[in-house]
Motif scaffolding. Structure first.
Motif: not given
Length: 518
Positions: A320-343
């Motif tokens: 929710g705070a755009h904590h740059r989750y899309w830089i995760d090394p897995s490469g599975k999290y797309r920016e603006g897609h919190s559902e990717d992180v939840r999965l």
């Protein structure tokens, strides 16, 4: 001589009759004392959808430290939208535990003045609102003030405790955890806190370390670094002495108790964590889904304790705070897609066989319900422990005083386990067989001592035979019941089972009938 022979023969005949009668009577008694085998079998289909809200399993939601008791409405927790549509649900209908990272200063800003004793205080009302919704509490108490407000009450500093200022805010002070004055004051506080909260009806677990940055057990700042292990022993001893009934938790961080926050695993970490576990701690981790933080060391540690200790999960990324989750090394999290992180969090939790997952607060909760509601329901079905009897075989006709047997099989649908092996739960939850009369009174209870709930894990069902004496029961009609009882509460049902609600009576599962005759 002939008369004597006839007399002897007659006497032997009489003795034989007496002996025969004695043998007949005692043979019948032996048959009566024998165990009567089951005559009827019923099979049960599991309830796979209901939220059971058992302890140490299921969803955890977090409280904001600044919230008051009205947050259920202001944060929309009583009307949380699901799947981006118009329908709403109550978050408290899904989460059985409410976790708050609070600080010592909020709980005791003045020495001996405890906020939980003040019904007019904001914190008292906030915690009461949780209990009103049938949820248990969980706590982490922070003392290090860096990056936060004043977490330790200043009366500690005024009493002479040594400490340090926040490098980013000279007005904020923290104590050194190896300082004797701090330890004496904190120990007194924790003892008082335990008097109020060492209650498993109110509290699910205590996150029982609380030192270092954000209380996460890393980045601990000492006056004398050589006291690191001594402090670790002290803090874990203080909690284990204070809390006897509520499970204690520690973060299995690769740098537990150390001065830095992230690097290669410290060689002391595994040994220190094992010391806490030996004292009765269970484990959690705060970085599930952060694949650059939750790495092989963490995975291996969790695997070593699978089905030995319950594991509590917290997600690492703040979407929710755009904590740059899309830089995760897995490469599975797309920016603006919190559902990717939840999965990603869900999959890592499944791999670790966790008992509890977190919804956290604010936008994170909204993310779970708005974009990943399917995963919320999947964890209800698949995660933690979810217990039910698969098959029960019982006697339906018996005589007064007879000894009968029941065969009962059990299954856990969840990927976690029911931790009856931990010290705080030892002997607490048991399988119990009961008989209910026509007036709905429980007239007989028999504990199945051989049944071990912690052994029921995926692929390993429980199979047991329990004998029940009908001694003292009058002839008439009865109903067989089976349940998971709390032995500390007069053997009343203590854990909810995953069975059809129509089969339940006050937490017991109705199995079948028994007719007792003379």
């Amino acid at each position: 001589m002939k008369k004597y022979t006839l007399l002897r023969t007659f006497m032997l005949f009489i003795a034989a009759l007496i002996l025969c009668g004695w043998f007949s009577i005692h043979t019948q008694a032996a048959i009566t004392k024998g165990v009567k085998a089951p005559e009827q079998t019923v099979c049960f289909e599991p309830d796979t959808t209901s939220v059971l809200k058992n302890p140490l399993t299921g969803w955890v939601m977090y409280l904001g430290r600044a919230w008051d008791e009205n947050f259920w409405q202001t944060q929309r927790y009583d009307a949380m939208p699901v799947n981006g549509g118009d329908s709403t649900v109550r978050v408290s209908d899904y989460a059985g535990t409410c976790y708050i990272r609070i600080n010592w200063n909020m709980l005791e800003s003045k020495e001996g003045k405890y906020v939980w004793n003040d019904p007019d205080s904001r914190i008292y009302k906030l915690l009461a609102s949780v209990r009103e919704r049938g949820m248990r509490l969980a706590f982490r108490i922070n003392v290090d003030s860096r990056d936060q407000g004043q977490n330790t009450p200043l009366y500690v500093k005024e009493a002479g405790a040594k400490g340090f200022q926040d490098p980013n805010n000279s007005q904020i002070w923290s104590p050194y955890p190896d300082d004797a004055v701090f330890q004496q004051k904190y120990e007194k506080f924790l003892q008082a806190f335990a008097v109020a909260f060492d209650d498993p009806d109110k509290v699910d677990f205590i996150d029982a370390y609380g030192l270092g940055k954000w209380g996460e057990a890393h980045g601990v700042k000492y006056n004398d670094y050589s006291k690191k292990e001594e402090v670790f022993e002290w803090i874990t001893d203080v909690y284990t002495k204070a809390f006897k009934r509520v499970p204690l938790v520690i973060n299995y961080h690769r740098l537990v108790g150390d001065t830095i926050s992230w690097a290669k695993p410290h060689p002391d970490s595994k040994r220190l964590l094992e010391r806490a576990i030996a004292k009765g701690y269970i484990i959690r981790h705060d970085a599930f889904g952060m694949t650059g933080y939750y790495e092989q060391w963490e995975k291996d540690f969790a695997r070593a304790y699978r089905y030995r200790l319950p594991i509590i999960m917290e997600g690492g990324w703040i979407t929710g705070a755009h904590h740059r989750y899309w830089i995760d090394p897995s490469g599975k999290y797309r920016e603006g897609h919190s559902e990717d992180v939840r999965l990603g969090e869900y999959e890592e939790s499944r791999n670790a066989h966790v008992n509890m997952m977190d919804l956290r607060t604010g936008d994170e909760v909204a993310s779970w319900f708005n974009t990943s509601f399917d995963l919320v329901n999947r964890f209800v079905r698949e995660g933690g422990y979810r217990l039910y009897p698969t098959k029960v075989s019982f006697v339906n006709k018996a005589r007064q005083g007879e000894l009968v047997s029941m065969q009962h099989n059990w299954r856990n649908l969840g990927w976690g386990y029911c931790p009856t092996n931990i010290p705080q739960w030892k002997g607490k939850y048991k399988v119990c067989i009961a008989l209910m009369d026509t007036g709905h009174s429980i007239v007989k209870k028999q504990i199945a001592e051989e049944a071990d709930l912690s052994a029921w894990v995926q692929g390993c069902d429980g199979h047991y035979t329990t004998n029940i004496s009908l001694e003292g029961l009058q002839k008439g009609s009865y109903t067989w019941l089976i349940g998971l009882v709390d032995t500390t509460k007069a053997y009343q049902p203590g854990l909810k089972m995953a069975v059809d609600k129509n089969l339940l009576f006050d937490g017991w599962c109705k199995v079948g009938t028994l007719e007792i005759g003379k």
